[in-house]
Design a protein around this motif. Structure first.
Motif, PDB file in Angstrom:
ATOM      1  N   LYS A   7       0.823  -1.209   0.000  1.00  0.00           N
ATOM      2  CA  LYS A   7       0.000   0.000   0.000  1.00  0.00           C
ATOM      3  C   LYS A   7       0.860   1.264   0.000  1.00  0.00           C
ATOM      4  N   TYR A 370      -8.211   4.969   6.006  1.00  0.00           N
ATOM      5  CA  TYR A 370      -9.517   4.974   5.350  1.00  0.00           C
ATOM      6  C   TYR A 370      -9.527   6.124   4.352  1.00  0.00           C
ATOM      7  N   GLN A 377      -8.065   0.421   4.104  1.00  0.00           N
ATOM      8  CA  GLN A 377      -7.350   0.058   2.889  1.00  0.00           C
ATOM      9  C   GLN A 377      -5.944  -0.467   3.128  1.00  0.00           C
TER      10      GLN A 377
END
Length: 408
Positions: A7, A370, A377
């Protein structure tokens, strides 16, 4: 592969948001907790203890107001209720109202209001700690342990690794805190600041226009690198003679303000909150949020999203057509099975994908990120991310995503 590798774009996006030229910061009580200043719960306990020490009629009246409010009411709720009572007494024919079975004169109410503010001022100025019995005790004037180091580190990180202070747009800091640690840190770090006052150590309220943007330029750049808007007042603000708002030097007996300290919670209807400086401060907040000509980031730390007045202004700005505001909130998640239960109610509402502007909302928590929805996420299965804390955010400002990787 770590969560940071998977991420990376999210952490990079948040890092880039904190490099935006037009930054607004909303800072709450949480940023001063580690400095030795109690949060609202302990502050409420300490104020009550101070009145109990007096064992006089004033303390009895304070307790009677607290007794008629919900059990979880804090000292700002008490001040709000007291402010409403003052407004009622001012409108009554004889200046008297009945409350909890006793008559209260306007003078009684005003004296209790001033005394409560005075106690808050002392606690915030000198700090508090827990003793060996786990009871809250405020420091006295000879042993204050309120520290400014954390605020100085934040300022240096914000004006250090981030864009140069001589080429960027001045940063606007909106704070609900009564303490002076932020402005003290800006001064200690040699960041030129305008707070709405002119003069010296004793200053007078002179904000100019509602954006505090009236100071002359220097070498083509704005003279201030920072602007501070203290939305709920300050422990060094008083209303002096002829209704002039002054910044008072600590420890002096002048100006003679008759105890008119300017600390007010947003909920109160007490008439002084409708006057300057508070009217100008909230107008400036609304103006800064609603500017649709430039993209802006509102970064939030230490704020619990419990102030309806502030939340309404943010909602209004996010809803504007062509809104260029991005909200970036750093918060601690609570208990619960779902994110909606763990996040502050207001943040959960803003993250709802049904809103056309939910993509403008980022929430960075101890458990992940978020963005535009209530789906985490980048959930962190073990340990917590430290950036929801003031110190953790400071490290993120200083080092970027690298500051988080040691906390996987």
């Amino acid at each position: 592969m770590s969560i940071f590798d998977q991420k990376e774009h999210l952490f990079t996006s948040i890092d880039e948001l904190l490099n935006e030229q037009n930054q607004l910061w909303l800072l709450g009580a949480g940023i001063s907790k580690s400095a030795g200043i109690p949060l609202m719960g302990p502050l409420t306990v300490l104020v009550r203890q101070e009145f109990e020490k007096g064992q006089d009629e004033l303390g009895n009246r304070y307790q009677s107001i607290q007794d008629c409010l919900p059990e979880d009411a804090n000292v700002e709720d008490i001040l709000s209720h007291l402010g409403d009572m003052i407004a009622l007494a001012e409108r009554s024919a004889d200046g008297i109202i009945n409350h909890a079975g006793r008559d209260w004169t306007l003078e009684d109410l005003q004296r209790l209001h001033r005394s409560t503010l005075s106690i808050i001022r002392k606690i915030v100025r000198w700090g508090a700690h827990k003793d060996e019995d786990d009871d809250w005790v405020r420091w006295n004037r000879q042993s204050s342990e309120v520290t400014v180091e954390g605020h100085c580190q934040f300022v240096e990180a914000l004006y250090g690794r981030r864009q140069g202070r001589t080429t960027r747009t001045p940063i606007s800091f909106f704070t609900t805190n009564y303490d002076t640690l932020l402005e003290d840190a800006l001064g200690l770090c040699e960041v030129s600041t305008f707070d709405g006052f002119a003069g010296g150590a004793v200053g007078f309220w002179d904000p100019g226009d509602t954006s505090f943007n009236t100071q002359p330029s220097r070498n083509g750049h704005a003279q201030q690198d920072a602007r501070i808007y203290k939305l709920h007042g300050s422990i060094d603000w008083v209303r002096g003679a002829d209704e002039i708002v002054l910044r008072q030097r600590d420890g002096t007996n002048y100006p003679d303000s008759s105890g008119s300290l300017l600390i007010y919670p947003q909920a109160t209807k007490y008439e002084l909150t409708q006057k300057d400086p508070f009217a100008s401060l909230f107008t400036a907040f609304r103006t800064a949020l609603s500017n649709t000509e430039e993209s802006r980031v509102l970064a939030v730390c230490g704020y619990s999203f419990g102030d309806d007045h502030i939340n309404e202004e943010i909602t209004r700005a996010l809803c504007l057509p062509r809104a260029n505001l991005t909200l970036l909130a750093f918060v601690l998640e609570g208990e619960g099975e779902t994110a909606k239960e763990r996040l502050p109610d207001q943040l959960a509402k803003w993250l709802n994908p049904a809103n056309d502007w939910s993509e403008q909302v980022y929430v960075a928590t101890d458990r992940g990120v978020y963005h535009g929805s209530l789906e985490n996420q980048c959930p962190v299965p073990d340990g917590t991310l430290p950036w929801w804390k003031f110190s953790g955010l400071t490290q993120f400002l200083k080092h970027g995503p690298q500051a988080l990787q040691n906390h996987e």
